[in-house]
Design a protein around this motif. Structure first.
Motif, PDB file in Angstrom:
ATOM      1  N   ASP A 152       3.076  -5.382  -9.099  1.00 54.35           N
ATOM      2  CA  ASP A 152       2.252  -6.575  -8.925  1.00 54.35           C
ATOM      3  C   ASP A 152       2.257  -7.463 -10.153  1.00 54.35           C
ATOM      4  O   ASP A 152       1.811  -8.610 -10.100  1.00 54.35           O
ATOM      5  CB  ASP A 152       0.811  -6.174  -8.596  1.00 54.35           C
ATOM      6  N   ASN A 153       2.733  -6.939 -11.276  1.00 50.77           N
ATOM      7  CA  ASN A 153       2.707  -7.708 -12.516  1.00 50.77           C
ATOM      8  C   ASN A 153       4.072  -8.296 -12.871  1.00 50.77           C
ATOM      9  O   ASN A 153       4.241  -8.813 -13.964  1.00 50.77           O
ATOM     10  CB  ASN A 153       2.236  -6.821 -13.679  1.00 50.77           C
ATOM     11  N   LYS A 154       5.038  -8.175 -11.943  1.00 53.18           N
ATOM     12  CA  LYS A 154       6.383  -8.623 -12.241  1.00 53.18           C
ATOM     13  C   LYS A 154       6.701  -9.943 -11.550  1.00 53.18           C
ATOM     14  O   LYS A 154       6.285 -10.185 -10.424  1.00 53.18           O
ATOM     15  CB  LYS A 154       7.403  -7.569 -11.806  1.00 53.18           C
ATOM     16  N   LEU A 155       7.464 -10.761 -12.254  1.00 53.70           N
ATOM     17  CA  LEU A 155       8.026 -11.976 -11.672  1.00 53.70           C
ATOM     18  C   LEU A 155       9.454 -11.662 -11.255  1.00 53.70           C
ATOM     19  O   LEU A 155      10.287 -11.289 -12.090  1.00 53.70           O
ATOM     20  CB  LEU A 155       8.004 -13.121 -12.690  1.00 53.70           C
ATOM     21  N   GLN A 156       9.733 -11.785  -9.975  1.00 58.98           N
ATOM     22  CA  GLN A 156      11.056 -11.477  -9.466  1.00 58.98           C
ATOM     23  C   GLN A 156      11.719 -12.738  -8.928  1.00 58.98           C
ATOM     24  O   GLN A 156      11.115 -13.482  -8.138  1.00 58.98           O
ATOM     25  CB  GLN A 156      10.973 -10.417  -8.355  1.00 58.98           C
ATOM     26  N   ILE A 157      12.958 -12.979  -9.371  1.00 58.49           N
ATOM     27  CA  ILE A 157      13.743 -14.130  -8.919  1.00 58.49           C
ATOM     28  C   ILE A 157      15.013 -13.578  -8.287  1.00 58.49           C
ATOM     29  O   ILE A 157      15.826 -12.937  -8.964  1.00 58.49           O
ATOM     30  CB  ILE A 157      14.090 -15.075 -10.084  1.00 58.49           C
ATOM     31  N   SER A 158      15.152 -13.777  -7.010  1.00 57.47           N
ATOM     32  CA  SER A 158      16.343 -13.276  -6.327  1.00 57.47           C
ATOM     33  C   SER A 158      17.500 -14.246  -6.529  1.00 57.47           C
ATOM     34  O   SER A 158      17.306 -15.466  -6.592  1.00 57.47           O
ATOM     35  CB  SER A 158      16.059 -13.098  -4.829  1.00 57.47           C
ATOM     36  N   THR A 159      18.712 -13.694  -6.615  1.00 59.35           N
ATOM     37  CA  THR A 159      19.947 -14.474  -6.788  1.00 59.35           C
ATOM     38  C   THR A 159      19.794 -15.422  -7.972  1.00 59.35           C
ATOM     39  O   THR A 159      19.823 -16.652  -7.838  1.00 59.35           O
ATOM     40  CB  THR A 159      20.281 -15.264  -5.504  1.00 59.35           C
ATOM     41  N   THR A 160      19.592 -14.856  -9.129  1.00 57.39           N
ATOM     42  CA  THR A 160      19.418 -15.680 -10.320  1.00 57.39           C
ATOM     43  C   THR A 160      20.725 -16.345 -10.722  1.00 57.39           C
ATOM     44  O   THR A 160      21.820 -15.845 -10.446  1.00 57.39           O
ATOM     45  CB  THR A 160      18.914 -14.822 -11.494  1.00 57.39           C
TER      46      THR A 160
END
Length: 293
Positions: A152-160
């Protein structure tokens, strides 16, 4: 003994007579004041009534005088006839309103009433039964930024991609305050060519051969020129920003050359062949010059 009792009775009788006489005098004084006030009011009232009657008599006399004057005017001296009075004339215009009389004297202020007594306060009721004990609430404190592995504390960016690189701000806030932290994100990109040489390049003898090779990536890739098992021309070779320069190009410089771009994520390579051109071959020389421009 009998004489003392008689004297005591005599003094008591005299005191009662004195008290009664004092009360009688007070009553007579009040009665005299009331009679005086009543007499004054009655005289005032009679005076007003007499003034009104006198005014009425004056009005009657004035009307009679006017009537007699009219009768005298209406008598015909020659014929001895008396004229009959005509009908009454129209009602006259109402006269101006008279001046307002003086304000009467203000009466005496009445005596102040006696304030009632305050009632007794009622007795306090019995305290009610205490309610059930509530559950303890969550403790609260000022926020803190802590590095942990929670999803819950992570920023996830798919296909960076490389354009996602930059500065990101993580902020936590509650009623007691807020805290934030700046994080820089670098997206690593393997090398790829943005400019490669032609497969075959013709170079005029004794001129400078210049072959450009450029690549992009992060970290920035390193570009290396090689010639397979043969080393690059000694003393006549320079590499500037990925461009290979060979001065005084000679027949032994002809052959295949390789441009290789490398960073920690991998490498890419491109091959080209340099062929020497003699001055007598005008067409090939013009073609090569056009490519170099």
């Amino acid at each position: 003994m009998d004489t003392s009792v008689k004297e005591a009775k005599t003094r008591s009788t005299e005191k009662r007579l004195s008290d009664n006489l004092h009360k009688a005098n007070s009553i007579l004084s009040v009665f005299a004041i009331l009679m005086t006030i009543a007499l004054f009011v009655r005289i005032e009232t009679k005076t007003k009534v007499i003034d009104l009657q006198i005014q009425q008599i004056k009005d009657v006399l004035k009307v009679e005088e006017v009537t007699q004057a009219r009768v005298k005017e209406d008598v015909d001296i020659t014929s001895g006839k008396v004229c009959v009075a005509g009908p009454p004339g129209p009602k006259g215009i109402q006269g101006n309103r008279g001046k307002r009389g003086p304000k009467g004297t203000e009466g005496k202020k009445g005596t102040k009433g006696i304030m009632g007594t305050v009632g007794d306060a009622g007795a306090a009721g019995h305290p009610g039964h205490p309610g059930p004990k509530g559950e303890p609430g969550e403790s609260i404190s000022a926020p803190e930024l802590v590095n942990n592995g929670g999803q819950d504390n992570k920023l996830q960016i798919s296909t960076t991609g490389y354009n996602d690189s930059g500065s990101y701000v993580c902020k936590a806030a509650n009623v007691l305050g807020q805290v934030q932290k700046l994080v820089k994100l670098f997206v690593e990109v393997p090398p790829r060519f943005v400019e490669t040489p032609d497969r075959v390049i013709r170079v005029l003898v004794n001129t400078v051969a210049s072959i450009s090779c450029r690549a992009f990536g992060f970290p920035s890739p390193t570009i290396v020129w090689s010639r397979g098992l043969v080393s690059l021309p000694q003393g006549r070779t320079t590499i500037t920003n990925g461009t290979l320069n060979i001065s005084n190009f000679s027949p032994q410089d002809s052959g295949p050359y390789q441009c290789k771009a490398t960073n920690k994520l991998g490498s890419v390579s491109s091959l080209t062949t340099l062929n020497i051109v003699q001055p007598g071959d005008i067409f090939l020389t013009l073609s090569n010059n056009t490519r170099r421009k």
